[in-house]
Design an enzyme around this catalytic site. Sequence first.
Site, short mmCIF file in Angstrom:
data_model
loop_
_atom_site.label_atom_id
_atom_site.label_comp_id
_atom_site.label_asym_id
_atom_site.label_seq_id
_atom_site.Cartn_x
_atom_site.Cartn_y
_atom_site.Cartn_z
N LYS A 76 34.70 35.58 41.81
CA LYS A 76 33.34 35.83 42.32
C LYS A 76 33.05 34.96 43.55
O LYS A 76 32.45 35.41 44.52
CB LYS A 76 32.28 35.55 41.24
CG LYS A 76 32.34 36.42 40.00
CD LYS A 76 32.31 37.90 40.23
CE LYS A 76 33.69 38.51 40.22
NZ LYS A 76 33.77 39.96 40.16
N CYS A 115 36.16 56.27 50.39
CA CYS A 115 35.09 56.58 51.31
C CYS A 115 33.99 57.29 50.53
O CYS A 115 34.20 57.68 49.39
CB CYS A 115 35.58 57.53 52.41
SG CYS A 115 36.95 56.87 53.37
N ASN A 172 38.13 61.99 51.67
CA ASN A 172 38.33 60.73 50.95
C ASN A 172 39.75 60.77 50.37
O ASN A 172 40.05 61.65 49.56
CB ASN A 172 37.29 60.62 49.82
CG ASN A 172 37.42 59.33 49.02
OD1 ASN A 172 38.09 58.39 49.45
ND2 ASN A 172 36.79 59.30 47.86
N GLY A 173 40.61 59.87 50.83
CA GLY A 173 42.00 59.89 50.36
C GLY A 173 42.94 59.69 51.52
O GLY A 173 42.53 59.24 52.60
N GLU A 212 35.21 36.40 46.55
CA GLU A 212 34.74 37.68 47.09
C GLU A 212 33.41 37.54 47.84
O GLU A 212 33.23 38.11 48.91
CB GLU A 212 34.51 38.68 45.95
CG GLU A 212 35.75 39.22 45.32
CD GLU A 212 35.38 40.14 44.16
OE1 GLU A 212 35.76 41.31 44.21
OE2 GLU A 212 34.71 39.68 43.21
N GLU A 216 37.83 34.72 36.55
CA GLU A 216 36.75 35.58 37.01
C GLU A 216 35.72 34.80 37.83
O GLU A 216 35.24 35.27 38.85
CB GLU A 216 36.10 36.27 35.79
CG GLU A 216 34.93 37.19 36.09
CD GLU A 216 35.27 38.34 37.02
OE1 GLU A 216 36.44 38.54 37.38
OE2 GLU A 216 34.32 39.03 37.43
N HIS A 219 51.61 20.09 35.55
CA HIS A 219 52.89 20.69 35.95
C HIS A 219 52.97 20.93 37.46
O HIS A 219 53.76 21.75 37.91
CB HIS A 219 53.13 21.97 35.16
CG HIS A 219 53.11 21.74 33.68
ND1 HIS A 219 54.13 21.09 33.03
CD2 HIS A 219 52.16 21.98 32.75
CE1 HIS A 219 53.82 20.97 31.75
NE2 HIS A 219 52.63 21.51 31.55
N LYS A 252 34.69 49.44 46.84
CA LYS A 252 34.28 49.38 45.44
C LYS A 252 35.36 49.87 44.49
O LYS A 252 35.55 49.31 43.44
CB LYS A 252 32.99 50.20 45.25
CG LYS A 252 32.44 50.19 43.83
CD LYS A 252 31.85 48.85 43.47
CE LYS A 252 31.43 48.76 42.03
NZ LYS A 252 31.42 47.38 41.53
N ARG A 293 31.01 52.38 49.06
CA ARG A 293 32.32 53.03 49.02
C ARG A 293 33.10 52.85 50.33
O ARG A 293 34.27 53.22 50.41
CB ARG A 293 32.16 54.53 48.72
CG ARG A 293 31.50 54.80 47.38
CD ARG A 293 31.50 56.28 47.10
NE ARG A 293 32.82 56.81 46.98
CZ ARG A 293 33.55 56.80 45.88
NH1 ARG A 293 33.06 56.29 44.79
NH2 ARG A 293 34.77 57.30 45.88
N TRP A 322 35.96 53.91 54.94
CA TRP A 322 36.75 52.70 54.71
C TRP A 322 38.12 53.03 55.28
O TRP A 322 38.89 53.76 54.68
CB TRP A 322 36.80 52.40 53.21
CG TRP A 322 37.36 51.07 52.87
CD1 TRP A 322 36.81 49.85 53.13
CD2 TRP A 322 38.59 50.80 52.17
NE1 TRP A 322 37.62 48.85 52.64
CE2 TRP A 322 38.71 49.39 52.05
CE3 TRP A 322 39.59 51.60 51.63
CZ2 TRP A 322 39.79 48.79 51.42
CZ3 TRP A 322 40.67 50.99 51.01
CH2 TRP A 322 40.75 49.59 50.91
C1 F6R Z 1 36.03 42.42 41.71
C2 F6R Z 1 36.25 43.85 41.73
C3 F6R Z 1 37.65 44.36 41.69
C4 F6R Z 1 37.76 45.48 40.66
C5 F6R Z 1 39.14 46.15 40.70
C6 F6R Z 1 39.27 47.23 39.65
O1 F6R Z 1 34.67 42.09 41.75
O2 F6R Z 1 35.33 44.61 41.77
O3 F6R Z 1 38.57 43.34 41.42
O4 F6R Z 1 37.51 44.93 39.40
O5 F6R Z 1 39.35 46.70 41.97
O6 F6R Z 1 38.32 48.23 39.83
P1 F6R Z 1 37.96 49.22 38.65
O7 F6R Z 1 37.31 48.40 37.57
O8 F6R Z 1 37.02 50.23 39.23
O9 F6R Z 1 39.24 49.81 38.17
#
Ligand code: F6R
Length: 589
Positions: free
Chosen positions: A471, A2, A100-101, A474, A467, A490, A584, A29, A74
């Site tokens: 993208k 959060c 937050n937590g 997401e 990756e 396979h 995030k 956040r 969140w």
């Molecule tokens: C994808 C994304 C997540 C983060 C993952 C790790 O776009 O943002 O998959 O890469 O949650 O987050 P960090 O890098 O902050 O440890």
Amino acid sequence: MCGIFAVVNDKHNSSAQTVLEGLKKLEYRGYDSWGIAMKPKGGQVLQVEKHIGKIGQASTSLPAGSIAIGHTRWATHGGVTDTNAHPHLDCTKQIAVLHNGIVENYQELKAKLLTQGHVFISETDTEVIAHLIEEKQKTAKIETAVFETFKELAGSNAIAVLDSKTESVIACRNGSPLVVGMGKDDYYLASDVPAFLKFTNAVHFLLDGEAVILTKTGVSLHDVETHEKKNLVTQHLDWKVEDAEKGGFPHFLLKEIMEQKKTIPKTSQINGEELKKVADKIKIHKKVVMVACGTAFYCALAAKYFFAQSGVQAQTYPAYEFLPFAKFCDKDTVFIAISQSGETADTLIAARNAKKAGAYVVAVINARGSTLERLADSTLLVGAGPEIAVVSTKAFTSQLATLYLLAHDVGGNIVTAQKNLKHLGQVLEGWLNQTLLDKVIALAKNILSHEDMYLIGKHLNYPSTLEFALKIKEASYIHAEPFAAGELKHGVISLIQKGTICFVLAGNDEVKNEVLSSAAELRARGGYIIGIAPFQATEFDTTIQTPDVGDLTLFPNVIVGQLLGYFLGVGRGTDPDKPRNLAKSVTVK
Ligand code: F6R
């Protein structure tokens, strides 16, 4: 995760508005609801405004006042409702709490508070904090009550408390990030710097076990355990206000994708000595373990190929699968934890375990002042600047560029690696422009209505395929499934039928022909083949041609995926900066 933000001694006596604007910078956040508590000028009772939904266009009608706190949520405990949004008040409405937590023992604390006559309004774990402080404050000063309450909370938490009587904000940290901003006579507290960057870049990142008290006469730092005062040292960040603004782009995501022209080559100008220090360790021990989550894990997978080129066999694990293997770490292990935020719970747990086993822990991170940075023996800050969009882009490429440099430093080729990254930056300057965007937009329009897509790649272009697919998933919510090209025969090829969208990521490398054979097999089953490569090929139905930058071709290949995810998302009406259900950084297990 959060977002927390507070202002004390607001310059214009419009603390609620200041907090609202700051919260908008923290919306990445958490964005299911938001709320503000403030003390009106001349009033005693705190006033609160809370709403579900995104904060983007919101305004507040809260009155004038110089002190306020606010939160973007969140949800973890309790549904997304106005009542469950923070801040939460005690029974007297003199104490407001942001959190937050997760308070892991909240049921137990709540049961006791109920027997003491406290009345609960929400379903959250957070509300117990307000009532516990109220209870303790009957016999103690507010700061003592807050510190002692915080000590009773199990789990990783950060809290901020607005006390109406003393007109102070008191905050404590254990696990979740908090940073203080020191203005001239105005003071700020936030989960992340962009919230107050407009007012000051003089900051102090709280350590676990630290607390701060903000009043209109200043800020004091304390040890939560002993309550003793500590020396508050501020540092000045080189971040500019523009770094946390959209700068004319419709979304942060697009801005951050385009910034990679600068952020990728920048990595070769920073970290010089620290990079050498880590490279020297690896040269001696040759035992490298890399751990991360999500996008950062795909970065580890790609870096593994770079280490192999330098003669180092690096192991990679998603952080949440690492524990059974932690026992293989020892004092000869260089353990590299990769994380944009430096706050991802699983990555932190893995790093702590590796450290306990004697490993030398290296943090490859983007955000400043994080928990991972603190626990690491060495830190490589990748310097991508604030990444506001929830979908990670520029942090990924800066982390990978940093690990490319590290691997080549180990192999004795750092100068060539630096040159290659500089060259990549120049190439991106010419290629990452409107012409490319137009091509990607045209492709996005063409495939927008498809619900399933498949992707293949091999060797360095295997992690880039993972990756690329992430993208798309997401940002647009389209099912995009990546495979190693070698996996097709396979079993996977059974998924391909007439018109199935298939991306083929490739480079001009030793596996090009193998990948093209796989593309031909997909095409023979009716797949519509989209080549993402620095060449045209008869196996491709259409191509987004990327620049040929040798081993670094995976960078432009991934950038096409970032752009495609973005434009597919825009085309399908998602909010690409804040995809549904995501936060995030994932600070809970
Ligand atoms: C994808 C994304 C997540 C983060 C993952 C790790 O776009 O943002 O998959 O890469 O949650 O987050 P960090 O890098 O902050 O440890």
